[in-house]
Design a protein around this motif. Structure first.
Motif, PDB file in Angstrom:
ATOM      1  N   LEU A 206       0.776  -1.305  -0.004  1.00  0.00           N
ATOM      2  CA  LEU A 206      -0.020   0.168   0.029  1.00  0.00           C
ATOM      3  C   LEU A 206       0.729   1.400  -0.010  1.00  0.00           C
ATOM      4  CD1 LEU A 206      -2.664  -1.191   2.610  1.00  0.00           C
ATOM      5  CD2 LEU A 206      -2.844  -1.071   0.129  1.00  0.00           C
ATOM      6  N   VAL A 207       1.927   1.352   0.888  1.00  0.00           N
ATOM      7  CA  VAL A 207       2.805   2.402   0.861  1.00  0.00           C
ATOM      8  C   VAL A 207       3.571   2.603  -0.496  1.00  0.00           C
ATOM      9  CG1 VAL A 207       5.018   3.579   2.145  1.00  0.00           C
ATOM     10  CG2 VAL A 207       3.206   2.165   3.271  1.00  0.00           C
ATOM     11  N   ARG A 208       4.084   1.665  -0.900  1.00  0.00           N
ATOM     12  CA  ARG A 208       4.822   1.625  -2.560  1.00  0.00           C
ATOM     13  C   ARG A 208       3.829   2.191  -3.324  1.00  0.00           C
ATOM     14  NH1 ARG A 208       6.716  -3.755  -0.708  1.00  0.00           N
ATOM     15  NH2 ARG A 208       8.846  -3.498  -0.018  1.00  0.00           N
ATOM     16  N   LEU A 209       2.592   1.686  -3.398  1.00  0.00           N
ATOM     17  CA  LEU A 209       1.680   2.534  -4.508  1.00  0.00           C
ATOM     18  C   LEU A 209       1.269   3.811  -4.225  1.00  0.00           C
ATOM     19  CD1 LEU A 209      -0.957  -0.539  -4.746  1.00  0.00           C
ATOM     20  CD2 LEU A 209       0.877  -0.005  -6.322  1.00  0.00           C
ATOM     21  N   LEU A 210       1.224   4.211  -2.619  1.00  0.00           N
ATOM     22  CA  LEU A 210       0.781   5.391  -2.565  1.00  0.00           C
ATOM     23  C   LEU A 210       2.132   6.605  -2.891  1.00  0.00           C
ATOM     24  CD1 LEU A 210      -1.204   7.403  -1.355  1.00  0.00           C
ATOM     25  CD2 LEU A 210      -0.373   6.838   0.961  1.00  0.00           C
ATOM     26  N   LEU A 211       3.092   6.025  -2.799  1.00  0.00           N
ATOM     27  CA  LEU A 211       4.392   6.778  -3.303  1.00  0.00           C
ATOM     28  C   LEU A 211       4.649   6.693  -4.900  1.00  0.00           C
ATOM     29  CD1 LEU A 211       6.456   6.168   0.041  1.00  0.00           C
ATOM     30  CD2 LEU A 211       5.991   8.301  -0.964  1.00  0.00           C
ATOM     31  N   ARG A 212       3.877   5.972  -5.348  1.00  0.00           N
ATOM     32  CA  ARG A 212       4.227   5.698  -6.908  1.00  0.00           C
ATOM     33  C   ARG A 212       5.400   5.128  -7.052  1.00  0.00           C
ATOM     34  NH1 ARG A 212       2.649   9.330 -11.601  1.00  0.00           N
ATOM     35  NH2 ARG A 212       2.695   7.287 -12.699  1.00  0.00           N
ATOM     36  N   PHE A 213       6.108   4.046  -6.364  1.00  0.00           N
ATOM     37  CA  PHE A 213       7.138   3.379  -6.651  1.00  0.00           C
ATOM     38  C   PHE A 213       6.589   2.433  -7.759  1.00  0.00           C
ATOM     39  CE2 PHE A 213       9.873   3.892  -2.735  1.00  0.00           C
ATOM     40  CZ  PHE A 213      10.017   5.172  -2.912  1.00  0.00           C
ATOM     41  N   TYR A 214       5.310   2.059  -7.694  1.00  0.00           N
ATOM     42  CA  TYR A 214       4.638   1.226  -8.560  1.00  0.00           C
ATOM     43  C   TYR A 214       3.328   1.728  -8.904  1.00  0.00           C
ATOM     44  CZ  TYR A 214       7.978  -2.385  -7.141  1.00  0.00           C
ATOM     45  OH  TYR A 214       9.438  -2.997  -6.956  1.00  0.00           O
ATOM     46  N   ASP A 215       2.899   1.550  -9.979  1.00  0.00           N
ATOM     47  CA  ASP A 215       1.461   1.839 -10.401  1.00  0.00           C
ATOM     48  C   ASP A 215       0.320   0.654 -10.205  1.00  0.00           C
ATOM     49  OD1 ASP A 215       1.569   4.488 -10.794  1.00  0.00           O
ATOM     50  OD2 ASP A 215       2.205   4.389 -12.864  1.00  0.00           O
ATOM     51  N   VAL A 216      -0.952   1.043  -9.999  1.00  0.00           N
ATOM     52  CA  VAL A 216      -1.898  -0.266  -9.795  1.00  0.00           C
ATOM     53  C   VAL A 216      -2.094  -0.746 -11.353  1.00  0.00           C
ATOM     54  CG1 VAL A 216      -3.038   0.946  -8.194  1.00  0.00           C
ATOM     55  CG2 VAL A 216      -3.675   1.456 -10.415  1.00  0.00           C
ATOM     56  N   ASP A 217      -2.551  -1.849 -11.339  1.00  0.00           N
ATOM     57  CA  ASP A 217      -2.825  -2.570 -12.584  1.00  0.00           C
ATOM     58  C   ASP A 217      -3.710  -1.904 -13.387  1.00  0.00           C
ATOM     59  OD1 ASP A 217      -1.301  -4.532 -11.521  1.00  0.00           O
ATOM     60  OD2 ASP A 217      -2.926  -5.934 -10.725  1.00  0.00           O
ATOM     61  N   LYS A 218      -3.203  -1.673 -14.676  1.00  0.00           N
ATOM     62  CA  LYS A 218      -3.580  -0.982 -15.596  1.00  0.00           C
ATOM     63  C   LYS A 218      -5.273  -1.657 -16.069  1.00  0.00           C
ATOM     64  CE  LYS A 218       0.515   0.651 -17.912  1.00  0.00           C
ATOM     65  NZ  LYS A 218       1.338   0.535 -19.098  1.00  0.00           N
ATOM     66  N   ALA A 219      -5.370  -2.891 -16.018  1.00  0.00           N
ATOM     67  CA  ALA A 219      -6.859  -3.514 -16.562  1.00  0.00           C
ATOM     68  C   ALA A 219      -7.260  -3.792 -15.305  1.00  0.00           C
ATOM     69  CB  ALA A 219      -6.360  -4.699 -17.326  1.00  0.00           C
TER      70      ALA A 219
END
Length: 397
Positions: free
Chosen positions: A183-196
């Motif tokens: 959750l933290v990595r996604l919130l900081l945009r180290f990764y993006d949520v799945d496109k589909a």
């Protein structure tokens, strides 16, 4: 003459090593650099080291040129003779111009192949063209049907939806591997949520994928579980949260993190070197420096990823009180194994295998008697009280 130029060469080597250490240190700690949006700051510091190295290298090269003047004169005369013979070969059509320069071109292209391959690599996470900066108003954070996987066969998060209301604290608990740190990595945009069908994460109604990464991370302060420090002074590591901060602000942040007294007890005080990745400090001392660094940044959104995991119970209680005061009127996300650190949260989410299986306040979840209540009871079974300095229990993995 060789003896005279030895110290010049030694100085150049030391400065070269210093510049390399600065670059490697920044790359090893890339997560911390991105947490605080200090990419430009690191580049500037590296450039300063390179400028010093450049001056030393020029002095060393000048001395070398003087030393080898006689040798170079002989080589130059021989080279002229070779060039003359080669030119005659071209004029007599015994050689072509390509035969003459082929080796130099081939060697240059070979030397540059690595650089070209690096330039061809594209960043996975990049700002969209014309992306505006994040406009923070109340700092409300919302996860809307978020799904994510590092690799397609292994799903980490499954259709998560929750809101961290502005100025409130939300805690996420669960066993290891349940997806909390993701959750933290996604919130900081180290990764993006799945496109589909991966959902989205919004702050004050703005999809974080539609704003610049610099402005997004500037709005957040994080105390990570794995605290890494730069091979520099304690003062530098605290000011990394905000390099322009005044010394009084740095000391105030250290006081709030309950690390000021320890720093003052050191012979060099705030100028004490912490060693590579902070190896000269204990885990608790490193964690308190990380807390001070996050406080100095003064962000709209606070993230604590096991912020007190390396502290003893007495230090944890004192820092926990300070964190509660600091988090007041701030949007705060806490990732925790130790349940005693999250009982004050307005919302507690219990995760298992990438899903939220329970949510509510501490008392509501205890009254429900489900997974959270079992985890709470398990803590007290594993760790019996030992008096005033009892160790606070840990959640079993």
């Amino acid at each position: 003459m060789t003896e005279w130029r030895t110290h010049l060469r030694r100085t150049m080597n030391e400065l070269s090593s210093s510049a390399s250490t600065r670059a490697v240190d920044s790359m090893l700690n890339y997560e911390t650099v991105k947490y605080f949006g200090n990419e430009r700051y690191e580049a500037q510091r590296y450039d300063e080291h390179l400028m010093l190295y450049r001056k030393a290298a020029i002095r060393a090269q000048r001395s070398l040129s003087m030393l080898s003047l006689g040798q170079q004169l002989i080589i130059a005369l021989c080279l002229i003779a070779v060039l003359w013979r080669a030119t005659q070969g071209v004029l007599d059509k015994q050689l072509t111009l390509g035969d003459f320069v082929y080796r130099v071109l081939k060697q240059s292209i070979s030397d540059m192949e690595r650089m070209f391959s690096l330039l061809e690599i594209e960043s996975e996470i990049k700002d969209s063209q014309g992306a505006p900066p994040l406009a923070v108003r109340s700092a409300e954070v919302r996860f809307e049907h978020v799904s994510f996987s590092y690799e397609p066969p292994r799903q980490i998060l499954r259709d998560l939806t929750f809101t961290i209301a502005a100025g409130t604290t939300t805690a996420v608990v669960g066993h290891s591997g349940s997806g909390k740190s993701t959750l933290v990595r996604l919130l900081l945009r180290f990764y993006d949520v799945d496109k589909a069908g991966g959902g989205r994460i919004v702050i004050d109604g703005q999809d974080i994928r539609a704003v610049t990464q610099d402005s997004l991370r500037a709005a957040m302060g994080i105390v990570p579980q794995d605290t890494v420090l730069f091979n520099d002074t304690i003062y530098h590591n605290i000011t990394y949260g905000r390099p322009s901060a005044a010394r009084d602000e740095v000391i105030a942040a250290a006081r709030h993190a309950h690390i000021h007294a320890f720093i003052e007890s050191l012979p060099a005080g705030y100028d004490t070197l912490v060693g590579e990745r902070g190896l000269k400090l204990s885990g608790g001392e490193k964690q308190r420096i990380a807390i001070a660094r996050a406080l100095l940044k003064d962000p709209h959104i606070l993230i604590f990823d096991e912020a007190t995991s390396a502290l003893d119970s007495r230090a944890e209680r004192s820092i926990q009180q300070a964190l509660e005061q600091i988090a007041r009127n701030r949007t705060t996300l806490i990732i925790a194994h130790r349940l005693s650190t999250v009982i004050h949260a307005q919302q507690i989410l219990v995760m298992d295998q990438g899903r939220i299986i329970e949510r509510g306040t501490h008392h509501e979840l205890l009254a429900a008697g489900n997974v959270y209540a079992q985890m709470w009871a398990l803590q007290h079974q594993q760790h019996a009280p030992t008096g005033e300095d009892e160790m606070l229990p840990l959640v079993a993995d």
